[in-house]
Design a protein around this motif. Structure first.
Motif, PDB file in Angstrom:
ATOM      1  N   ALA A   1      47.335  23.696-106.293  1.00  0.00           N
ATOM      2  CA  ALA A   1      46.832  23.493-104.939  1.00  0.00           C
ATOM      3  C   ALA A   1      45.772  22.391-104.973  1.00  0.00           C
ATOM      4  N   LYS A   2      45.736  21.558-103.931  1.00  0.00           N
ATOM      5  CA  LYS A   2      44.721  20.524-103.895  1.00  0.00           C
ATOM      6  C   LYS A   2      43.367  21.157-103.582  1.00  0.00           C
ATOM      7  N   PRO A   3      42.278  20.517-103.961  1.00  0.00           N
ATOM      8  CA  PRO A   3      40.956  21.096-103.714  1.00  0.00           C
ATOM      9  C   PRO A   3      40.763  21.456-102.245  1.00  0.00           C
ATOM     10  N   GLY A   4      40.310  22.675-102.007  1.00  0.00           N
ATOM     11  CA  GLY A   4      40.088  23.132-100.651  1.00  0.00           C
ATOM     12  C   GLY A   4      41.262  23.841-100.025  1.00  0.00           C
ATOM     13  N   ALA A   5      42.415  23.837-100.703  1.00  0.00           N
ATOM     14  CA  ALA A   5      43.609  24.511-100.188  1.00  0.00           C
ATOM     15  C   ALA A   5      43.828  25.814-100.952  1.00  0.00           C
ATOM     16  N   LEU A   6      44.272  26.835-100.244  1.00  0.00           N
ATOM     17  CA  LEU A   6      44.439  28.141-100.862  1.00  0.00           C
ATOM     18  C   LEU A   6      45.612  28.187-101.810  1.00  0.00           C
ATOM     19  N   MET A   7      46.721  27.559-101.426  1.00  0.00           N
ATOM     20  CA  MET A   7      47.942  27.575-102.233  1.00  0.00           C
ATOM     21  C   MET A   7      48.593  26.199-102.204  1.00  0.00           C
ATOM     22  N   PRO A   8      49.496  25.917-103.162  1.00  0.00           N
ATOM     23  CA  PRO A   8      50.180  24.617-103.164  1.00  0.00           C
ATOM     24  C   PRO A   8      50.859  24.334-101.829  1.00  0.00           C
ATOM     25  N   GLY A   9      50.670  23.121-101.345  1.00  0.00           N
ATOM     26  CA  GLY A   9      51.276  22.702-100.091  1.00  0.00           C
ATOM     27  C   GLY A   9      50.432  22.976 -98.866  1.00  0.00           C
ATOM     28  N   MET A  10      49.479  23.882 -98.972  1.00  0.00           N
ATOM     29  CA  MET A  10      48.686  24.232 -97.798  1.00  0.00           C
ATOM     30  C   MET A  10      47.663  23.154 -97.468  1.00  0.00           C
ATOM     31  N   ALA A  11      47.390  23.013 -96.189  1.00  0.00           N
ATOM     32  CA  ALA A  11      46.397  22.049 -95.723  1.00  0.00           C
ATOM     33  C   ALA A  11      44.995  22.602 -95.913  1.00  0.00           C
ATOM     34  N   THR A  12      44.039  21.707 -96.022  1.00  0.00           N
ATOM     35  CA  THR A  12      42.637  22.099 -96.104  1.00  0.00           C
ATOM     36  C   THR A  12      42.060  22.209 -94.684  1.00  0.00           C
TER      37      THR A  12
END
Length: 222
Positions: free
Chosen positions: A134-145
């Motif tokens: 997951a990207k920093p600030g996102a809960l799971m892979p693919g999710m938006a911040t």
């Protein structure tokens, strides 16, 4: 806007009721082996997928409602409506299964995606459902911040369309990886079937969104 949120909430409630009834029927007579009649364990892939995908879907619904207010483009608004409607109903089914199994919808001691990490750790299908980080600030892979959602809410017209399509492309890629994991690892036949349907539908939407981005002089994010 209030009416739209009320309609989505009603869809979730109706889907939960439908899912419970349908799953009871499936569990009571859908498998000679008895596999479907046993409730999944607390940390099983079946339960983990249901919990995580319910959260994942909720954000897709939220983003779709946002963009419907930020553009008058009918193709994007139509796609957003389809995604919101489909994923709200699927979320209702997932939550309905958790209720039927007597399992909590949230586990404080279970990191997101831990059921997939366990599945990838060994066995003949290890690595099949790799999902990245997951990207920093996102809960799971693919999710938006939160910042992504704030940008979408502040955008208008083509800018909102492009950002939505890019965010939803990332979201679908993460969702497809999760659904592929359940299609392989989940033991409940109805849930495996739902997961495989998610894979096929979201892959089709990924192709559509890439085309829509191209028509707007943009492309998916790297």
């Amino acid at each position: 806007m209030t009416r739209t949120y009320w309609a989505a909430g009603a869809a979730v409630v109706l889907a939960v009721l439908f899912a419970v009834g349908a799953t009871v029927a499936t569990a009571s007579g859908g498998s000679d082996s008895g596999e479907a009649s046993r409730a999944p364990g607390l940390y099983s892939p079946d339960a983990g997928f249901a919990r995580d995908m319910a959260v994942h879907h909720q954000q897709a619904v939220e983003m779709s409602f946002i963009v419907r207010d930020r553009t008058q483009d009918e193709p994007v608004r139509g796609l957003a409506y389809d995604i919101a409607n489909t994923q709200a109903n699927q979320r209702g089914m997932l939550l309905g299964w958790l209720d039927m199994w007597g399992l909590p919808k949230v586990l404080a001691d279970e990191p997101p995606m831990s059921w997939m990490q366990a599945a990838e750790g060994g066995g003949e299908h290890a690595g099949h459902a790799g999902h990245g980080a997951a990207k920093p600030g996102a809960l799971m892979p693919g999710m938006a911040t939160k910042e992504d959602l704030d940008r979408l809410a502040a955008a208008n017209g083509r800018d909102a369309e492009v950002l939505y399509l890019q965010l939803m492309t990332d979201h679908h890629k993460g969702g497809v990886a999760m659904a592929q994991g359940c299609a392989v690892q989940c033991r409940t036949p109805a849930e495996r079937s739902l997961a495989q349907g998610m894979v096929e539908a979201q892959q089709s939407e990924l192709t559509l969104m890439a085309d829509m981005l191209g028509k707007r002089g943009a492309a998916p994010r790297g």
